[in-house]
Design an enzyme around this catalytic site. Structure first.
Site, PDB file in Angstrom:
ATOM      1  N   TYR A  50      -9.090   8.017 -14.326  1.00 22.07           N
ATOM      2  CA  TYR A  50      -7.838   8.735 -14.586  1.00 22.07           C
ATOM      3  C   TYR A  50      -8.039  10.059 -15.318  1.00 22.07           C
ATOM      4  O   TYR A  50      -7.091  10.605 -15.865  1.00 22.07           O
ATOM      5  CB  TYR A  50      -6.868   7.830 -15.365  1.00 22.07           C
ATOM      6  CG  TYR A  50      -6.297   6.731 -14.504  1.00 22.07           C
ATOM      7  CD1 TYR A  50      -5.356   7.003 -13.518  1.00 22.07           C
ATOM      8  CD2 TYR A  50      -6.708   5.413 -14.661  1.00 22.07           C
ATOM      9  CE1 TYR A  50      -4.839   6.004 -12.710  1.00 22.07           C
ATOM     10  CE2 TYR A  50      -6.188   4.402 -13.856  1.00 22.07           C
ATOM     11  CZ  TYR A  50      -5.257   4.707 -12.882  1.00 22.07           C
ATOM     12  OH  TYR A  50      -4.747   3.711 -12.086  1.00 22.07           O
ATOM     13  N   HIS A 116      -2.023   1.214  -7.267  1.00 20.07           N
ATOM     14  CA  HIS A 116      -2.458   2.607  -7.170  1.00 20.07           C
ATOM     15  C   HIS A 116      -2.956   2.810  -5.753  1.00 20.07           C
ATOM     16  O   HIS A 116      -3.573   1.918  -5.174  1.00 20.07           O
ATOM     17  CB  HIS A 116      -3.601   2.897  -8.147  1.00 20.07           C
ATOM     18  CG  HIS A 116      -4.359   4.147  -7.793  1.00 20.07           C
ATOM     19  ND1 HIS A 116      -3.965   5.388  -8.231  1.00 20.07           N
ATOM     20  CD2 HIS A 116      -5.448   4.337  -6.997  1.00 20.07           C
ATOM     21  CE1 HIS A 116      -4.809   6.301  -7.719  1.00 20.07           C
ATOM     22  NE2 HIS A 116      -5.706   5.683  -6.977  1.00 20.07           N
ATOM     23  N   GLU A 127     -12.697   8.032  -4.978  1.00 15.27           N
ATOM     24  CA  GLU A 127     -12.308   6.792  -5.651  1.00 15.27           C
ATOM     25  C   GLU A 127     -13.059   5.589  -5.091  1.00 15.27           C
ATOM     26  O   GLU A 127     -13.513   4.732  -5.853  1.00 15.27           O
ATOM     27  CB  GLU A 127     -10.790   6.604  -5.533  1.00 15.27           C
ATOM     28  CG  GLU A 127     -10.026   7.650  -6.324  1.00 15.27           C
ATOM     29  CD  GLU A 127      -8.522   7.614  -6.133  1.00 15.27           C
ATOM     30  OE1 GLU A 127      -7.834   8.338  -6.880  1.00 15.27           O
ATOM     31  OE2 GLU A 127      -8.020   6.866  -5.267  1.00 15.27           O
TER      32      GLU A 127
END
Length: 139
Positions: A50, A116, A127
């Site tokens: 994040y 998410h 990611e």
């Protein structure tokens, strides 16, 4: 075009044993789960994941929430997977999420919004690489 995207089933959902229910929505929408693992994020992992939000006022709370309990990290595959998953996740605020979306069904709040999903194909690649090696993704 077949794409891959990244998903996290967040602590608020895993705590309530909703992994299977969320997976049913994902698969019902035509996406295939090609990699999946339950993990407990470390503070360092959550901060790195994040880091784009590091300057935002909610960053510390977000890191704290994401490390409080296990999450389920996933690679999803299908036609236009990034956009398709964003559609079935629903709006960040569950009050604004369309009926039938994951967040409309399961989210508790804006902060505890159950899932998410990557916001672009480029970010999906970044990611995915944080949690899976290519040989762990089985289509």
């Amino acid at each position: 075009m077949t794409e891959r995207t990244f998903s996290i089933i967040k602590p608020d959902a895993t705590r309530r044993n909703l992994t299977g229910a969320v997976n049913a929505v994902i698969e019902g929408a035509g996406l295939r789960i090609v990699a999946q693992r339950r993990v407990k994020l470390s503070t360092d992992q959550a901060k790195k994941f994040y880091e784009v939000h590091a300057e935002r006022p909610f960053y510390g709370e977000l890191v704290e929430q994401m490390t409080a309990e296990p999450v389920v990290v996933q690679v999803l595959e299908g036609p236009n997977a990034v956009a398709a998953y964003r559609d079935i996740m629903g709006a960040t605020n569950p009050k604004d999420a369309a009926e039938g979306t994951i967040r409309a069904q399961f989210a508790l709040s804006i902060g505890e919004n159950s899932v998410h999903g990557s916001d672009s194909l480029e970010n999906a690649g970044i990611e995915i690489a944080q949690f899976f090696t290519e040989d762990q993704i089985v289509g």
